[in-house]
Design a protein around this motif. Sequence first.
Motif, PDB file in Angstrom:
ATOM      1  N   SER A   6      -1.581   9.351   9.269  1.00  0.00           N
ATOM      2  CA  SER A   6      -1.032   8.010   9.099  1.00  0.00           C
ATOM      3  C   SER A   6      -0.035   8.029   7.945  1.00  0.00           C
ATOM      4  O   SER A   6      -0.053   8.937   7.116  1.00  0.00           O
ATOM      5  N   CYS A   7       0.801   7.015   7.878  1.00  0.00           N
ATOM      6  CA  CYS A   7       1.902   7.031   6.910  1.00  0.00           C
ATOM      7  C   CYS A   7       1.487   6.463   5.559  1.00  0.00           C
ATOM      8  O   CYS A   7       0.731   5.485   5.476  1.00  0.00           O
ATOM      9  N   VAL A   8       2.027   7.055   4.495  1.00  0.00           N
ATOM     10  CA  VAL A   8       1.762   6.565   3.141  1.00  0.00           C
ATOM     11  C   VAL A   8       2.191   5.107   2.986  1.00  0.00           C
ATOM     12  O   VAL A   8       1.581   4.348   2.229  1.00  0.00           O
ATOM     13  N   GLY A   9       3.213   4.679   3.737  1.00  0.00           N
ATOM     14  CA  GLY A   9       3.655   3.288   3.656  1.00  0.00           C
ATOM     15  C   GLY A   9       2.570   2.323   4.104  1.00  0.00           C
ATOM     16  O   GLY A   9       2.394   1.240   3.536  1.00  0.00           O
ATOM     17  N   ARG A  10       1.820   2.694   5.129  1.00  0.00           N
ATOM     18  CA  ARG A  10       0.718   1.868   5.600  1.00  0.00           C
ATOM     19  C   ARG A  10      -0.357   1.765   4.513  1.00  0.00           C
ATOM     20  O   ARG A  10      -0.941   0.702   4.287  1.00  0.00           O
ATOM     21  N   LYS A  11      -0.600   2.877   3.839  1.00  0.00           N
ATOM     22  CA  LYS A  11      -1.613   2.901   2.777  1.00  0.00           C
ATOM     23  C   LYS A  11      -1.214   2.003   1.613  1.00  0.00           C
ATOM     24  O   LYS A  11      -2.059   1.315   1.019  1.00  0.00           O
ATOM     25  N   MET A  12       0.070   2.004   1.288  1.00  0.00           N
ATOM     26  CA  MET A  12       0.543   1.167   0.185  1.00  0.00           C
ATOM     27  C   MET A  12       0.439  -0.320   0.519  1.00  0.00           C
ATOM     28  O   MET A  12       0.214  -1.150  -0.367  1.00  0.00           O
ATOM     29  N   VAL A  13       0.608  -0.652   1.776  1.00  0.00           N
ATOM     30  CA  VAL A  13       0.520  -2.052   2.191  1.00  0.00           C
ATOM     31  C   VAL A  13      -0.933  -2.502   2.307  1.00  0.00           C
ATOM     32  O   VAL A  13      -1.330  -3.553   1.802  1.00  0.00           O
ATOM     33  N   LEU A  14      -1.750  -1.697   2.976  1.00  0.00           N
ATOM     34  CA  LEU A  14      -3.136  -2.094   3.232  1.00  0.00           C
ATOM     35  C   LEU A  14      -4.006  -2.052   1.975  1.00  0.00           C
ATOM     36  O   LEU A  14      -4.998  -2.767   1.876  1.00  0.00           O
ATOM     37  N   LYS A  15      -3.659  -1.185   1.023  1.00  0.00           N
ATOM     38  CA  LYS A  15      -4.376  -1.075  -0.252  1.00  0.00           C
ATOM     39  C   LYS A  15      -5.886  -0.991  -0.039  1.00  0.00           C
ATOM     40  O   LYS A  15      -6.361  -0.071   0.597  1.00  0.00           O
ATOM     41  N   GLN A  16      -6.637  -1.945  -0.587  1.00  0.00           N
ATOM     42  CA  GLN A  16      -8.097  -1.869  -0.505  1.00  0.00           C
ATOM     43  C   GLN A  16      -8.620  -2.019   0.914  1.00  0.00           C
ATOM     44  O   GLN A  16      -9.794  -1.760   1.183  1.00  0.00           O
ATOM     45  N   ARG A  17      -7.746  -2.429   1.842  1.00  0.00           N
ATOM     46  CA  ARG A  17      -8.155  -2.562   3.238  1.00  0.00           C
ATOM     47  C   ARG A  17      -7.853  -1.298   4.048  1.00  0.00           C
ATOM     48  O   ARG A  17      -8.014  -1.283   5.267  1.00  0.00           O
ATOM     49  N   ILE A  18      -7.462  -0.230   3.378  1.00  0.00           N
ATOM     50  CA  ILE A  18      -6.960   0.949   4.079  1.00  0.00           C
ATOM     51  C   ILE A  18      -8.006   1.543   5.019  1.00  0.00           C
ATOM     52  O   ILE A  18      -7.683   2.031   6.112  1.00  0.00           O
ATOM     53  N   GLU A  19      -9.281   1.495   4.639  1.00  0.00           N
ATOM     54  CA  GLU A  19     -10.301   2.105   5.487  1.00  0.00           C
ATOM     55  C   GLU A  19     -10.497   1.341   6.799  1.00  0.00           C
ATOM     56  O   GLU A  19     -11.104   1.871   7.735  1.00  0.00           O
ATOM     57  N   GLU A  20      -9.967   0.123   6.863  1.00  0.00           N
ATOM     58  CA  GLU A  20     -10.106  -0.643   8.096  1.00  0.00           C
ATOM     59  C   GLU A  20      -9.415   0.040   9.266  1.00  0.00           C
ATOM     60  O   GLU A  20      -9.876  -0.050  10.413  1.00  0.00           O
ATOM     61  N   GLU A  21      -8.294   0.732   9.004  1.00  0.00           N
ATOM     62  CA  GLU A  21      -7.601   1.343  10.140  1.00  0.00           C
ATOM     63  C   GLU A  21      -8.319   2.596  10.640  1.00  0.00           C
ATOM     64  O   GLU A  21      -8.341   2.865  11.837  1.00  0.00           O
ATOM     65  N   VAL A  22      -8.940   3.367   9.740  1.00  0.00           N
ATOM     66  CA  VAL A  22      -9.691   4.535  10.217  1.00  0.00           C
ATOM     67  C   VAL A  22     -11.019   4.092  10.847  1.00  0.00           C
ATOM     68  O   VAL A  22     -11.515   4.738  11.772  1.00  0.00           O
ATOM     69  N   GLU A  23     -11.581   2.993  10.353  1.00  0.00           N
ATOM     70  CA  GLU A  23     -12.785   2.435  10.978  1.00  0.00           C
ATOM     71  C   GLU A  23     -12.481   1.938  12.389  1.00  0.00           C
ATOM     72  O   GLU A  23     -13.305   2.092  13.309  1.00  0.00           O
ATOM     73  N   ALA A  24     -11.299   1.332  12.567  1.00  0.00           N
ATOM     74  CA  ALA A  24     -10.914   0.828  13.890  1.00  0.00           C
ATOM     75  C   ALA A  24     -10.778   1.969  14.887  1.00  0.00           C
ATOM     76  O   ALA A  24     -11.175   1.840  16.060  1.00  0.00           O
ATOM     77  N   VAL A  25     -10.228   3.095  14.443  1.00  0.00           N
ATOM     78  CA  VAL A  25     -10.105   4.265  15.321  1.00  0.00           C
ATOM     79  C   VAL A  25     -11.486   4.806  15.682  1.00  0.00           C
ATOM     80  O   VAL A  25     -11.776   5.106  16.841  1.00  0.00           O
ATOM     81  N   LYS A  26     -12.349   4.929  14.670  1.00  0.00           N
ATOM     82  CA  LYS A  26     -13.703   5.454  14.900  1.00  0.00           C
ATOM     83  C   LYS A  26     -14.474   4.584  15.887  1.00  0.00           C
ATOM     84  O   LYS A  26     -15.170   5.091  16.779  1.00  0.00           O
TER      85      LYS A  26
END
Length: 375
Positions: free
Chosen positions: A313-333
């Motif tokens: 995933s892109c570092v830009g997404r991580k900078m935007v999502l911040k503390q919510r970043i794990e939500e996208e890997v949880e959604a994939v799982k």
Amino acid sequence: MKLFQANFVNDSWSVPINEKSLPDAELVLVFGTQQSYRQQYPLLHKCFPDAEFVGCSTAGEISDISVADDSLSLTAIHLQHSCCKVVSARHTSALDSETMGKQLAKQLDLTALKHTLVFSEGININGTALARGLTTVLANRCLVSGGLAGDGDRFAATYTWHNEQVHQNQVIAVGLYGDRLEVGHGSLGGWDPFGPPRKITAAKDNVLLQLDGQSALTLYKKYLGEYATDLPASGLLFPLSVKVDEDQPAVVRTILGINEQEQSMTFAGDMPQGCYAQLMKANFDRLIDGATGAAQATSKMLKHSPQLAILVSCVGRKMVLKQRIEEEVEAVKELLGANTVQCGFYSYGELSPVVETGDCALHNQTMTITTITEL
């Protein structure tokens, strides 16, 4: 396929690493900091003596549903009915990105080649040209996926490694072989355009000079406002959407650097002159939906539940999502299933096949997923 996973965080491993961990592993993927990798490699080599070690520096490490910084994410893989081959190429001023892609692909044995994983240095590279070179040789033989190494939000130096060799300006390719491998892929973003489309009136390869006849950097800074002082890192929050082909969806491009003297901007992929570009901004919910969409696209290709999912995933997404970043890997799982082992990293660019053609292409600001199952 047998899998073993562990994380090196705060100077210790999350689970014990020893000779009994997975002694017959052929491939070990390690993502994280080059300092920690150098430090831990002697132990890892002792525990996995017959394995090929491959990985890169990152802007964040993914392990299962966790995202960490300045750590190591380790996934050891034993292929019971398949095999792999690892090759590398060094990027120099005399070897352009496309030629390097071709050179790398030609080192692989193309017979029975099922899939190729690519991990590239992330700053001094044109990802579009690299993908084009790989596709020129590998087209119709196998799909290609992977990503560009990261360096947090620093953009100073990125590294890739193969066994004890750790280098800047290097690209690694892992060829996966065997008829019993089932591979899936998916890639999706989730960014919203804003502002008018502007014509690229001056550019060379991945260096953007002018939009609508104006200095691209000046215009970009105008839109960024207070964020302009933090370039190039803040540019990750405002990528550009580029319409390269009328018959294909627009591609998103991430900024890698700026040149104040030339008033130019360097992007991870080509900025074709004559095409139209448009700024984009994040929408939290749409980014999470993008991760889910990538997982759905992957699942549609599969007949069996995936055993391993490699997320880039892109570092830009991580900078935007911040503390919510794990939500996208949880959604994939959640979509791929609890039995799927997830690993990966946050990158400066993502490599994944274009669904319509199957050709490898550079993506930015996306969640890309490669799933591997051994039947």
